[in-house]
Design an enzyme around this catalytic site. Structure first.
Site, short mmCIF file in Angstrom:
data_model
loop_
_atom_site.label_atom_id
_atom_site.label_comp_id
_atom_site.label_asym_id
_atom_site.label_seq_id
_atom_site.Cartn_x
_atom_site.Cartn_y
_atom_site.Cartn_z
N GLU A 60 30.73 -19.44 24.25
CA GLU A 60 31.54 -19.24 25.44
C GLU A 60 31.52 -20.45 26.39
O GLU A 60 32.58 -20.86 26.88
CB GLU A 60 31.11 -17.97 26.18
N HIS A 129 27.44 -4.33 27.48
CA HIS A 129 28.88 -4.41 27.15
C HIS A 129 29.69 -3.40 27.96
O HIS A 129 30.77 -2.99 27.54
CB HIS A 129 29.10 -4.15 25.66
#
Length: 331
Positions: A60, A129
């Site tokens: 990322e 998440h």
């Protein structure tokens, strides 16, 4: 007008903008052949090719850095961040570089970058998440933050974001991707900083963000059956924030509940509530009430997870007490 899903609206917005402007490209993990885990970008690589729909390694910080550099030098990247929880990995690129480049260059450089990511609990995805981290990004000057509440807003806000010369982060609720709404087949641009009055009312204002707009609307329906008229406001963007529409509603109804799926403490509910108290205090018949997620890591257990976020029934219970003039503490 036709009914399409939230995910289709996002896909359509990206495709339309990529056809319009060749400087736009999409980058992220599994955005090409896989179409992301949520299948949002399915079919785009077949139309635009791998030069403009770019799969990345699981890195990322790396692909966010690439996007920031590309935006500074003439491209308009759309970054797909698989889960909003991963935003911590790219905070330097987003907050220290993208957000500050225009200011630090004396206005000579722009960073026309869109970061698409998601938020929201009750999907049984556990603590790493399931977070809603929009307040963290909204805290940083130089970044605009949009929170679509339906397929209509998803298309209109994304197209506006792509054309903006500033970095924009769009948070999409994971549970809403299959929700349907009426969306125009043609051009749709929703200006930033213009809230939407989803339902008019006279007794109490319910301000919801993202999926909490639906929670507010369901609560308003229940309250209507009890003779309580609730006005529902969708800010659409929290940066910029349309306080004119919010204050106008609160000054009419004199009562307000702010509902957001981020954690209760130091979050979006606090900011909106404090602005209302500063700007509309003498129009209020009671305190502005904040309803956010519990200040706990999101549990995996369904029985525990479901009670960590605001529900229509919870909003109704608080609204009844506020209408009755009771003292309320929902922290």
């Amino acid at each position: 007008m036709r009914e399409i899903t939230f995910s289709t609206a996002v896909n359509e917005a990206i495709a339309e903008e990529m056809r319009r402007d060749e400087t736009i490209f999409l980058i992220g993990e599994d955005v090409a052949e896989a179409g992301t885990p949520f299948k949002i970008t399915s079919g785009l690589v077949e139309e635009f090719g791998t030069d403009r729909v770019i799969d990345t390694p699981i890195s990322e910080p790396g692909f966010m850095g690439i996007a920031v550099g590309a935006a500074m030098t003439g491209s308009r990247p759309i970054v797909d961040l698989m889960f909003g929880d991963f935003i911590f990995l790219i905070m330097d690129q987003l907050c220290n570089q993208a957000a500050k480049t225009h200011y630090m260059s004396g206005g000579k450089l722009n960073v026309p970058l869109v970061l698409r990511t998601n938020m929201g609990a009750t999907r049984r995805s556990a603590a790493q998440h399931s977070q809603s981290l929009h307040a963290i990004v909204a805290h940083i000057p130089g970044i605009k933050v949009a929170m679509p509440s339906s397929a209509f807003e998803a298309k209109g806000l994304l197209k506006t974001a792509i054309r903006d010369n500033n970095p924009v982060v769009i948070f999409e609720d994971k549970l809403m991707y299959q929700d349907k709404a009426e969306v125009p087949a043609g051009e749709l641009l929703i200006p930033f900083g213009v809230a939407n009055v989803k339902r008019e009312g006279s007794d109490i204002t319910l301000i919801g963000t993202s999926s909490m707009v639906q929670v507010a609307e369901k609560a308003a329906e229940i309250l209507a059956a009890e003779g309580i008229s609730a006005e529902v406001i969708d800010p659409r963007t929290i940066v910029p924030l349309d306080m004119e529409t919010i204050n106008s509603s609160v000054r009419k109804t004199s009562r307000c509940i702010v509902i957001d799926e981020g954690h209760q403490s130091f979050g979006v509910t606090s900011e909106i509530a404090s602005r209302i108290m500063e700007q509309s205090f003498y129009h209020l018949d009671g305190p502005v009430i904040r309803m956010g997620a519990m200040d706990v890591p999101i549990p995996f257990s369904p029985a525990l997870e479901d009670i960590t976020v605001p529900t229509p029934e919870g909003v109704v219970a608080v609204a009844r007490r506020l209408m009755a003039g009771e003292m309320i503490n929902v922290t």
